[in-house]
Write a protein that holds these residues in place. Sequence first.
Motif, PDB file in Angstrom:
ATOM      1  N   LEU A 165       0.834  -1.206   0.000  1.00 46.00           N
ATOM      2  CA  LEU A 165       0.000   0.000   0.000  1.00 46.00           C
ATOM      3  C   LEU A 165       0.864   1.250   0.000  1.00 46.00           C
ATOM      4  O   LEU A 165       1.925   1.290   0.638  1.00 46.00           O
ATOM      5  CB  LEU A 165      -0.899   0.014   1.237  1.00 46.00           C
ATOM      6  CG  LEU A 165      -1.747  -1.238   1.501  1.00 46.00           C
ATOM      7  CD1 LEU A 165      -2.487  -1.088   2.813  1.00 46.00           C
ATOM      8  CD2 LEU A 165      -2.721  -1.477   0.364  1.00 46.00           C
ATOM      9  N   HIS A 166       0.404   2.283  -0.714  1.00 45.86           N
ATOM     10  CA  HIS A 166       1.146   3.548  -0.813  1.00 45.86           C
ATOM     11  C   HIS A 166       0.233   4.723  -0.486  1.00 45.86           C
ATOM     12  O   HIS A 166      -0.840   4.877  -1.084  1.00 45.86           O
ATOM     13  CB  HIS A 166       1.662   3.762  -2.243  1.00 45.86           C
ATOM     14  CG  HIS A 166       2.606   2.713  -2.731  1.00 45.86           C
ATOM     15  ND1 HIS A 166       3.974   2.863  -2.720  1.00 45.86           N
ATOM     16  CD2 HIS A 166       2.371   1.495  -3.286  1.00 45.86           C
ATOM     17  CE1 HIS A 166       4.547   1.787  -3.243  1.00 45.86           C
ATOM     18  NE2 HIS A 166       3.594   0.943  -3.588  1.00 45.86           N
ATOM     19  N   ARG A 169       4.838   9.048   0.594  1.00 49.99           N
ATOM     20  CA  ARG A 169       6.083   8.274   0.657  1.00 49.99           C
ATOM     21  C   ARG A 169       5.996   7.097   1.634  1.00 49.99           C
ATOM     22  O   ARG A 169       6.940   6.311   1.742  1.00 49.99           O
ATOM     23  CB  ARG A 169       7.250   9.193   1.049  1.00 49.99           C
ATOM     24  CG  ARG A 169       7.565  10.242  -0.029  1.00 49.99           C
ATOM     25  CD  ARG A 169       8.805  11.031   0.290  1.00 49.99           C
ATOM     26  NE  ARG A 169       9.101  11.987  -0.771  1.00 49.99           N
ATOM     27  CZ  ARG A 169       9.795  11.702  -1.874  1.00 49.99           C
ATOM     28  NH1 ARG A 169      10.270  10.477  -2.056  1.00 49.99           N
ATOM     29  NH2 ARG A 169      10.003  12.627  -2.782  1.00 49.99           N
ATOM     30  N   LYS A 170       4.865   6.958   2.297  1.00 52.59           N
ATOM     31  CA  LYS A 170       4.677   5.878   3.255  1.00 52.59           C
ATOM     32  C   LYS A 170       4.237   4.613   2.527  1.00 52.59           C
ATOM     33  O   LYS A 170       3.330   4.637   1.696  1.00 52.59           O
ATOM     34  CB  LYS A 170       3.621   6.268   4.282  1.00 52.59           C
ATOM     35  CG  LYS A 170       3.401   5.251   5.386  1.00 52.59           C
ATOM     36  CD  LYS A 170       4.523   5.262   6.389  1.00 52.59           C
ATOM     37  CE  LYS A 170       4.202   4.366   7.588  1.00 52.59           C
ATOM     38  NZ  LYS A 170       5.318   4.313   8.555  1.00 52.59           N
ATOM     39  N   MET A 171       4.889   3.477   2.831  1.00 53.85           N
ATOM     40  CA  MET A 171       4.558   2.192   2.233  1.00 53.85           C
ATOM     41  C   MET A 171       4.335   1.167   3.339  1.00 53.85           C
ATOM     42  O   MET A 171       5.143   1.062   4.266  1.00 53.85           O
ATOM     43  CB  MET A 171       5.681   1.710   1.310  1.00 53.85           C
ATOM     44  CG  MET A 171       5.895   2.565   0.075  1.00 53.85           C
ATOM     45  SD  MET A 171       7.231   1.933  -0.962  1.00 53.85           S
ATOM     46  CE  MET A 171       8.660   2.476   0.000  1.00 53.85           C
ATOM     47  N   SER A 315      -6.418   8.502  -5.565  1.00 52.96           N
ATOM     48  CA  SER A 315      -5.147   9.182  -5.350  1.00 52.96           C
ATOM     49  C   SER A 315      -4.282   8.419  -4.365  1.00 52.96           C
ATOM     50  O   SER A 315      -4.786   7.700  -3.492  1.00 52.96           O
ATOM     51  CB  SER A 315      -5.394  10.596  -4.813  1.00 52.96           C
ATOM     52  OG  SER A 315      -4.169  11.269  -4.578  1.00 52.96           O
ATOM     53  N   SER A 316      -2.972   8.578  -4.520  1.00 50.37           N
ATOM     54  CA  SER A 316      -2.026   8.061  -3.524  1.00 50.37           C
ATOM     55  C   SER A 316      -1.109   9.182  -3.037  1.00 50.37           C
ATOM     56  O   SER A 316      -0.038   8.927  -2.486  1.00 50.37           O
ATOM     57  CB  SER A 316      -1.196   6.926  -4.129  1.00 50.37           C
ATOM     58  OG  SER A 316      -0.523   7.360  -5.305  1.00 50.37           O
ATOM     59  N   LEU A 317      -1.507  10.428  -3.246  1.00 50.50           N
ATOM     60  CA  LEU A 317      -0.747  11.570  -2.743  1.00 50.50           C
ATOM     61  C   LEU A 317      -0.762  11.578  -1.213  1.00 50.50           C
ATOM     62  O   LEU A 317      -1.613  10.928  -0.590  1.00 50.50           O
ATOM     63  CB  LEU A 317      -1.362  12.864  -3.281  1.00 50.50           C
ATOM     64  CG  LEU A 317      -1.086  13.187  -4.757  1.00 50.50           C
ATOM     65  CD1 LEU A 317      -2.064  14.228  -5.256  1.00 50.50           C
ATOM     66  CD2 LEU A 317       0.359  13.660  -4.931  1.00 50.50           C
ATOM     67  N   PRO A 318       0.137  12.306  -0.583  1.00 52.35           N
ATOM     68  CA  PRO A 318       0.098  12.408   0.882  1.00 52.35           C
ATOM     69  C   PRO A 318      -1.286  12.835   1.355  1.00 52.35           C
ATOM     70  O   PRO A 318      -1.956  13.644   0.696  1.00 52.35           O
ATOM     71  CB  PRO A 318       1.148  13.481   1.177  1.00 52.35           C
ATOM     72  CG  PRO A 318       2.111  13.395   0.035  1.00 52.35           C
ATOM     73  CD  PRO A 318       1.281  13.053  -1.161  1.00 52.35           C
ATOM     74  N   TYR A 342      -5.621   5.635  -1.528  1.00 49.63           N
ATOM     75  CA  TYR A 342      -4.308   4.983  -1.515  1.00 49.63           C
ATOM     76  C   TYR A 342      -4.137   4.170  -2.787  1.00 49.63           C
ATOM     77  O   TYR A 342      -5.114   3.854  -3.484  1.00 49.63           O
ATOM     78  CB  TYR A 342      -4.142   4.083  -0.282  1.00 49.63           C
ATOM     79  CG  TYR A 342      -5.089   2.896  -0.220  1.00 49.63           C
ATOM     80  CD1 TYR A 342      -4.734   1.660  -0.764  1.00 49.63           C
ATOM     81  CD2 TYR A 342      -6.332   3.002   0.405  1.00 49.63           C
ATOM     82  CE1 TYR A 342      -5.592   0.568  -0.705  1.00 49.63           C
ATOM     83  CE2 TYR A 342      -7.204   1.924   0.460  1.00 49.63           C
ATOM     84  CZ  TYR A 342      -6.834   0.700  -0.092  1.00 49.63           C
ATOM     85  OH  TYR A 342      -7.684  -0.363  -0.033  1.00 49.63           O
ATOM     86  N   ALA A 343      -2.882   3.835  -3.099  1.00 51.45           N
ATOM     87  CA  ALA A 343      -2.564   2.945  -4.209  1.00 51.45           C
ATOM     88  C   ALA A 343      -2.091   1.616  -3.658  1.00 51.45           C
ATOM     89  O   ALA A 343      -1.635   1.536  -2.517  1.00 51.45           O
ATOM     90  CB  ALA A 343      -1.483   3.557  -5.097  1.00 51.45           C
TER      91      ALA A 343
END
Length: 631
Positions: A165-166, A169-171, A315-318, A342-343
């Motif tokens: 998951l993204h 920058r967190k995974m 979206s997966s932006l912050p 999230y992505a």
Amino acid sequence: MTLYYDVIVVGAGHAGCEAATAAANMGAKTCLVTMDMNKIAQMSCNPAVGGIAKGQIVREIDALGGQMGKVTDATAIQFRMLNRSKGPAVWSPRAQCDREKFIWKWREILDTTDNLDLWQDQVEELLVEEYGGKKTVKGVRTIWGVDIMARCLIVTAGTFLNGLLHIGRKMIAGGRIAEPAVERFTESITRHGIKSNRMKTGTPVRIDRRSVDFSMMEIQDGEQDFHQFSFMSDKRVLRQLPCWTCYTNKDVHDTLRGGLADSPLYNGQIHSIGPRYCPSIETKLVTFPDKEQHPLFLEPEGETTNEMYLNGFSSSLPMEVQIEALRKIPALRNVKVYRPGYAIEYDFFDPTQLEHTLESKIVSGLFFAGQVNGTTGYEEAGGQGTIAGINAALMAGSTEGDKKTFTLGRDEAYIGVLIDDLVTKGVDEPYRMFTSRAEYRILLRQDDADARLTKKAFELGLATNERYQWWMQKKDGIEEIISFCKNTHVRKEDINPALEALGTTPLREGCKIADLVSRPQLNFEAIGNIIPSLREAIDRLPNRNEEIAEAAEIKMKYKGYIEREKMVAEKMRRLEDIKIRGHFKYSELTQLSTEARQKLEAINPETLAQASRIPGVSPSDINVMLVLMGR
């Protein structure tokens, strides 16, 4: 501990549920293995079923005796028929559903299906035996050390295989938000020569409806007519709710662009390909930099919840960037969210290594269905699950040398188009079905799925006798209305004034009702207002008379187009009858182009028609093989 079954299904998403019920209903002793029995058939993204071409697939699943259509009808909170402004070949049903009720309706079906057991666990290893170079499925081993043995295994693991998951920058490893990823299972499959790769998909922010200013949005009501997904369903029982639309703007776009440096899609975190036809909002900004606004659709998650889904804002932006951008939309200036978008990256397997039955060409008895084949969408998954379940049950019940299979042609079902595209062409991005992918759209209408598939399902033992009798009732009703229209004479003096008022040419002499139906300006409703006997004939039908009447009208109005397309399909079917697997050593056929030799060697098509659909195989290559077959 060891358990024994005929068929194992790994994963209880939309593919897994359809596969398990199909196999069990055909008499195979089936085990459905899932990590969480409370999230069966979870609608991970949009809580909606159907849409362009997807709605046709759901109707086909229903005609085959599947469950998705009935579950959707029972939990629908809004229904619409899309593409009404176009011809019936592309009319597509779509329903917004109550997410939680959808899960529990599916759970009720699974709990009451004979021959079907549920086992809550996580599979981590594929068990295979090998004799004389031939690999065959034995079963699976779970993380708790349970061996589940069966003749056939269907893998429907969705996005869980090595899921990542993204958000910014967190995974975090996961198969869905707050759910664990499945590790090691992919590797236990690929060690047998099955190829895997990575794909990416995403989902939007979830919004608290109490923080939305609906006065700044445009309402989008559903339809209250007779249309449903299943011919066997009762009328919709849940409260029907509206959806809402609004648009992004320049301030939204500026905020989102300011966060692109931290977007996993553009900072190097994600390397895999996402869905072309459902891009993230940041992808839209990069791909269409001159577009000043993008439409957004705010849709309810359920009949009673305040949670809403913002379609168009994947979206997966912050998360702070997502929320700040949303607050630049007037209707969402005070927005509160339940969770950001999230992505997710996940493993899939090369579908060109599958037969049209969805069985692996490499490991006998191993089937794949759903997103693990590189598709996207609940409907595409459910269609594949149905076919995999049917074939696994057939294989489990067959003897060596008497292997029965079930496949669908491109002129028989969108499910047939989907599977043929997967195994023939492969995928380099998540595959989504569209009406434009089918060359026989007039034959594959949503209104005639019963006519195409229910008899086949009944002969398989999948469709119940009740389901078959419902189809026979519908079939008889269609023929009754068509016969009435062909045999009922109308006089010109009785209807000419009404015809002129409707903007169509008056009659020069009397005619049959069928002659009026063919006119583009007229339909059964208009004709019934002029000729009451037609309305009375429709009202005399025993059940679901409006749906029967619509099917009859389409069949009459488009008869010429339907017959012409049937002729074209029949010509292509002759190539489907020419079997070529095992006839050629493609690497030695210097008459073929280099690309054709490589593609044919890799895919090893069953028929000449399948070979003709492989990218890189030209018509001249097909002619060469025809000549060689003649020799």
